[in-house]
Design a protein around this motif. Structure first.
Motif: not given
Length: 162
Positions: A124-131, A135-139
């Motif tokens: 999920y984090t990978t998906y959200k970082a791609g959008t 906060g998700f890119e750092d996570k």
């Protein structure tokens, strides 16, 4: 989707406290026999195998049933105490090993459940970082260190994201 929640049974706080109290009580109850053997001592004294246990038991039986055949050089009262203690400790060890096996089995399933859920969260984090969600890119950067690509990695295949 794979199996999840293989062990959804959890001890209550009261049961955890009771178990920890019981362990503490056991530690206190056996404190007087707390003997620390070195590696050398363990090698020197070892443990008797099943054949030798049978031998000891047979000598004990002869002493109990026909004491006149027993060596006068042996402290038979101490021998009997050692024999009883060994049997009692063997019974306790067997019970504790059974408890340890059950705890390890339950822990293994909880570990598996945690890891599977963490993988879902990582996806999920990978998906959200791609959008580019805040906060998700750092996570993602923080978590991706656990999935270093090499020939022995057990990590799930991931897409390269920011």
């Amino acid at each position: 989707m794979g199996l999840s929640n293989l062990n959804a049974t959890h001890l209550s706080s009261a049961k955890i406290t009771a178990a920890n109290d019981a362990i503490s009580a056991l530690e206190t109850a056996i404190e007087e026999i707390n003997i620390n053997l070195s590696t050398e001592d363990r090698r020197r004294y070892g443990s008797i195998n099943e054949q030798n246990k049978l031998f000891v038991n047979k000598v004990y039986d002869y002493n109990q049933s026909q004491a006149n055949l027993s060596s006068p050089e042996v402290d038979w009262e101490e021998f009997a105490k050692d024999h009883t203690s060994r049997k009692n400790m063997e019974t306790m060890i067997s019970k504790l090993e059974s408890i340890i096996t059950r705890l390890n089995n339950a822990k293994t399933l909880h570990d598996y459940d945690n890891y599977q859920a963490a993988l879902v969260d990582y996806s999920y984090t990978t998906y959200k970082a791609g959008t580019s969600a805040p906060g998700f890119e750092d996570k993602y950067r923080d978590l991706k260190q656990f999935f270093v690509k090499n020939s022995t990695s057990t990590a799930p295949p991931t897409e390269d994201k920011p």
